[in-house]
Structure formats: C-alpha cells, structure tokens
Design an enzyme around this catalytic site. Structure first.
Site, mmCIF file in Angstrom:
data_model
loop_
_atom_site.group_PDB
_atom_site.id
_atom_site.type_symbol
_atom_site.label_atom_id
_atom_site.label_comp_id
_atom_site.label_asym_id
_atom_site.label_seq_id
_atom_site.Cartn_x
_atom_site.Cartn_y
_atom_site.Cartn_z
ATOM 1 N N ALA B 75 8.800 -25.011 -29.055
ATOM 2 C CA ALA B 75 8.747 -24.358 -27.748
ATOM 3 C C ALA B 75 8.552 -22.852 -27.891
ATOM 4 O O ALA B 75 7.913 -22.221 -27.045
ATOM 5 C CB ALA B 75 10.009 -24.653 -26.946
ATOM 6 N N ASN B 155 19.205 -23.016 -21.043
ATOM 7 C CA ASN B 155 19.813 -23.556 -22.256
ATOM 8 C C ASN B 155 21.313 -23.269 -22.375
ATOM 9 O O ASN B 155 22.013 -23.940 -23.108
ATOM 10 C CB ASN B 155 19.091 -23.022 -23.493
ATOM 11 N N GLN B 183 14.451 -27.772 -22.300
ATOM 12 C CA GLN B 183 15.723 -28.447 -22.021
ATOM 13 C C GLN B 183 15.580 -29.464 -20.888
ATOM 14 O O GLN B 183 16.586 -30.039 -20.460
ATOM 15 C CB GLN B 183 16.795 -27.411 -21.626
ATOM 16 N N SER B 203 9.681 -29.035 -26.480
ATOM 17 C CA SER B 203 10.120 -28.975 -27.870
ATOM 18 C C SER B 203 10.585 -30.344 -28.336
ATOM 19 O O SER B 203 11.188 -31.088 -27.567
ATOM 20 C CB SER B 203 11.285 -27.978 -27.951
ATOM 21 N N GLY B 204 10.329 -30.674 -29.584
ATOM 22 C CA GLY B 204 10.723 -31.981 -30.105
ATOM 23 C C GLY B 204 12.219 -32.131 -30.316
ATOM 24 O O GLY B 204 12.824 -33.105 -29.887
ATOM 25 N N HIS B 205 12.823 -31.119 -30.953
ATOM 26 C CA HIS B 205 14.206 -31.312 -31.403
ATOM 27 C C HIS B 205 15.246 -31.191 -30.305
ATOM 28 O O HIS B 205 16.423 -31.440 -30.540
ATOM 29 C CB HIS B 205 14.535 -30.366 -32.561
ATOM 30 N N THR B 243 -4.095 -27.907 -39.177
ATOM 31 C CA THR B 243 -4.006 -29.358 -39.266
ATOM 32 C C THR B 243 -2.762 -29.847 -38.545
ATOM 33 O O THR B 243 -1.675 -29.309 -38.741
ATOM 34 C CB THR B 243 -3.940 -29.787 -40.745
ATOM 35 N N CYS B 329 31.924 -12.571 -30.114
ATOM 36 C CA CYS B 329 32.413 -12.583 -31.485
ATOM 37 C C CYS B 329 31.747 -13.620 -32.366
ATOM 38 O O CYS B 329 31.806 -13.530 -33.577
ATOM 39 C CB CYS B 329 33.915 -12.767 -31.493
#
Lengths: 130, 405
Positions: B75, B155, B183, B203-205, B243, B329
């Site tokens: 993404a 996100n 998302q 996005s794939g993941h 490719t 933090c």
C-alpha cells in the site's frame, strides 16, 4: 525494547508505593513531570528531627522505566541524611537500572523528584521557625 | 525471551497469512516458478494465467475491471504512485491536493514531498469521532484541486470515512478521488463505481495475505493517467515496471477472495467479540474512553484510553498480549500519536491509549484473557498512579500547573 532484570523487578515488585500525609511537618513532597509528557512522579520523604530520611513513598504515572526509577530511589533514600540524598545523581539511577538511552529522562525526573521533596521539607522548616 | 506465545492483538499492524492463501502460493515458488512475462513457453503462460486470475479476484472485491488493477509492492507504493503519479501527470492543470491529518504516514509524507516540489496541500482536520466534516471538505476545494486522498478506514482508530459522499463531491468538483483502503478490504463493502473512486490502494498483509504485495486500482473510464515512478520493462501497462512476483500476486488475489467471501459473517462474529470485551472492561474499570466513533468503525479495532495509566507502563504489565499503544514512550519520538491528537484527544489521555486489533484467528477465549489481563494491570497501576489518587480526591488534574519537561 529489552529491559534489565533490576528494572523489571522494580516494575513488577515496586518498593514503597504509597502516600505520606503531605500536611505533616516532617514530610516533604515532590511532584514532578506532567501528564501531557507521559510521566508524573510523586515522591514523599519523612525526615527525623536529626535530618535522616526515615521513610520514603512514591506514586508514579509513567512507563516502566519511570516506575522503576522512582521505586529504586525510595529504596536508596531510606536511612540517608538530607545531604546524602541531595547528592544522588541521575546517572547512578540510570546505571543501576541499565536504562536505555531514550529512557534517561526518567532518571532525571527521579533526581528532580528527590530535590523537590527535600525543598518542600526545608520550606516547611523555615516557615515553622517564623 | 518470551517463553509462552503472546495473544496477538495487533491486526491493524499486520495479519497472519491465511493457510488457504499460503497453500495457493506455494506451487508458484516451486514447480510453477515461471516469469509471467515470458511469452514463449508454458512456464510463462502458467504464471501469467495465475496472475490474471488474481487480478480478476482483486477487481471483483472492488467491483472494478481487472484491467484497472496494478500490482505494487504494497500500500505504501500504491499510495506513492497514486499521489505522485497523478500530481505530476496533471501538474500543468492542477496543483492543489486535499488530504486529512489522520492519514497513514506514507500519504502524509508523500504530501510533504509534493509540497516541497511546488504543490499546495490542504490537510483537513477531523471531528472528535475521527470522521471528516463534509462541509469542511467542500470548502477546501479550489479550481486548482486535482486530487483528494482520504483513507477508507483509519489504521489507529478504525473509523470508516463516508466514501460515497466524498466521491460524489469530488466528481462534482472535477477532482480525482484516491482512497487508501489498506484497512478496508474485507471489512466494509467497496464499489469503485458507486463510490466514484478513481484510485484505490490496498495491501496484502493487512488482509491475511503475504507481505510485499499490494495493488492500486486506476480507473479506466474516464481514464485516469499517472506518471510512473518505476521505469523499466513497461509491465502493468507502463504504470509499474518490474517482473511480477507471481506467488505474492496469487496470494493477494486469494486473500481478497476469502476476505470478501467471509466479510459478512466475520463482521458479525467480531462485533460480538468486541461488545463482549467492551462490556467486561467497562464493568470493571471506570474512566476508560473509546477513541473514534463506535458505530462508523470496523469491528476488529478498539482504541481505548485508560485514564491515569501510562500506555507503555501498561504494556509492560500485559506481556501476554501483543498490541500497540498510542503513547509516546513506545516509539523513539516521545510524541504521542498524531492521529489521536487530530481527534482532539488531550495529550495526557493520548499517553494512556491502547490499540486492540483483532481478527480472523482471534478466539473468544483470547479476548476474555486479554480483558482480564488489562483490567488487572490497569487496577494495579492506578493504585500507584499519583493522577488516579488526585482524581479520587476530587482534584482536577487539568487545574494543576505542571512543570513540563
């Protein structure tokens, strides 16, 4: 972030959590930090008439390093004279807990808390003599 | 090191690859290793066929045409290509872009880059529930506005922006509409035509597919033009040379297919998990605040502020859980989340936030354990919090003069 055994021990088994009566003439209270910055430490000492710290208590809002720094400091303070307490430097705290570089400010805050508590105690003594 | 496995509650950071997805991918690492661009032998044909099947699967989720799907590395690249590609292609006519303050860093940073290169950017504020104000958007348009980029689902706080309304406004004003839907796929229904979306990143993941692959939808009618960022063999209609990674493309296609097929059932299941979790938290802890709208939100996200307990300190107390905090933090920057600040969450509360992200492989037992752990840790840390003590004594911590540091 990986933390030292000492730090984790102080986080999991904090020493001297609690409060002393802030109105007590022999108690000095230091409140340092700010909620917006992510850490606030309240450190209190009870000083005997001959200038020895008999008891120290803390409450801390902050990350694990901040909690551990204040817990360790209360341990150090008990039994110290005010002069000895004034000489505690943040390096000593940071070294003992092996604070990572981004957490050094936690030890600085703990040093500030000691100074603020001693100052508060001394102000009370001056005022009572007036 | 961890001896027991943590409960994974960081589904907005990434998701595990679904075993069904992985299974489809494996042959293309092994016997079907061909280059999908090889036109002269069966190895190439087989790989090409697989890539085109995947492209069609992706298109189907968006109700788009397969020829409108460009594979990218993720993404981040898709967002870069959409923003820089459109900005540069149309720069002689349009030099103004509109986005929001709560976009992902890869959109905001790309906008900063474009600003340094002569474009004007308007960063829209959001309301306290995380949604944009459509009237504010409408007023932000100028005759120079060429592109509006507004994420579908945030996100950090999981809120869903009104895509159809934004799309209609963009069409009316003659600007392109790009949305970062990383998302959103498999969580909300998407339809590029009904929503007037011209460019869409995914996005794939984030959707139980592999890391390292994503896609950009680029509208054909009316045709959207982009200047390429990566030059070379002219693959992907010249938009993105290089490719194609066949196994990753296949994984993305299958991930899209499963995500859409299971969307409705999964939404219902996750909503139940969420409500049960929230009920447990609220029944044991006072002063817990939800950041972002509850209704206009994907079901697998909660962003909660546990007042008077600092986020990283809290995370140390819930080592059995893998999740993120909006607290400063946890990052090197020591700044609390810019998304929460854009929602108007005060800095002291931003420091106390946790993002709880759950999904396809999260069980009710895991959510129950998470709630119990959080309740236990918050209770313990409040007992040692000076702010909690002050609040219990009726002191308004906002009325205290704090020495900043």
């Amino acid at each position: 972030m990986s933390y030292s055994k000492q730090l984790i021990d102080h986080y999991e088994n904090p020493r001297n959590v609690g409060s002393l009566d802030p109105k007590d003439m022999n108690v000095g209270t230091g409140l340092v930090g700010a909620p917006a910055c992510g850490d606030v430490m309240k450190l209190q000492i009870r000083v005997t008439d001959d200038g020895v710290i008999a008891d120290a208590k803390f409450k801390t809002f902050g990350c694990g390093s901040a909690i551990a720094s204040s817990s360790y400091v209360t341990e150090l303070l008990c039994g110290m004279t005010l002069t000895e307490a004034t000489s505690i430097k943040n390096n000593a705290i940071a070294q003992h807990l092996a604070l990572p570089p981004v957490k050094i400010h936690c030890s600085v805050l703990a040093e500030d808390a000691i100074k603020a508590a001693i100052q508060d105690y001394q102000n009370k003594q001056v005022e009572s003599q007036r | 090191m961890e001896t027991t496995r943590q409960i994974y509650l960081d589904y907005q950071a990434t998701t595990p690859c679904d075993p069904r997805v992985l299974e489809k991918m494996i042959p293309f690492f092994k016997e079907d290793f061909g280059n999908p661009h090889s036109r002269n032998h069966s190895y190439g044909w087989k790989a090409e066929e697989a890539v085109e099947t995947a492209r069609a699967q992706i298109a189907r989720v968006l109700k788009a045409d397969p020829r409108e799907i460009i594979f990218t590395s993720g993404a981040t690249e898709a967002n870069n290509l959409a923003l820089k590609g459109a900005a540069y292609f149309y720069r002689d006519q349009k030099t103004h872009l509109i986005t929001t303050l709560t976009e992902h860093k890869c959109v905001l940073d790309t906008c900063r880059y474009l600003e340094q290169n002569g474009f004007q950017i308007t960063y829209l504020p959001v309301l306290s529930n995380g949604l944009i104000d459509l009237e504010v958007l409408e007023r932000a348009f100028t005759p120079q506005t060429g592109l509006v980029s507004i994420m579908a689902v945030n996100n950090e706080v999981g809120v869903i922006q009104p895509l159809s309304e934004i799309g209609a406004l963009c069409r009316l004003k003659g600007a392109l509409f790009h949305t970062d839907a990383a998302q959103a796929v498999g969580k909300i229904p998407l339809d590029v035509n009904a929503m007037n979306i011209d460019l869409l990143s995914l996005s794939g993941h984030k959707i139980y597919g592999p890391k390292g692959v994503g896609a950009l939808y680029v509208r054909r009618k009316p045709r959207v033009r982009l200047e390429a960022l990566i030059h070379g063999g002219g693959q992907e209609r010249g938009f993105r040379s290089g490719t194609l990674p066949t196994p990753l493309c296949v994984g993305l296609g299958e991930a899209c297919f499963i995500a859409e097929q299971e969307r409705e059932g999964e939404t219902e299941r996750l909503n139940e998990l969420r409500n049960r979790f929230l009920e447990k938290i609220h029944s044991s802890l006072a002063d817990v605040y939800l950041n972002g709208d509850l209704e206009k939100r994907i079901p697998g996200n909660l962003n909660l502020s546990f007042a008077y307990v600092e986020g990283e300190g809290l995370m140390m107390g819930i080592k059995n859980l893998a999740l993120s905090s909006g607290s400063a933090c946890t990052s090197e920057s020591l700044e609390p989340s810019y998304v929460l600040r854009a929602l108007g969450v005060t800095e002291d509360l931003a420091h106390t936030s946790l993002r709880i992200g759950f999904g396809r492989f999260t069980t009710q037992a895991e959510m129950d354990e998470a709630a119990e752990s959080i309740i236990k840790a918050v209770t313990r840390l409040r007992e040692m919090s000076p702010l909690w003590e002050m609040a219990q004594m009726g002191v308004d911590i906002k009325s205290v003069t704090w020495a900043g540091h």
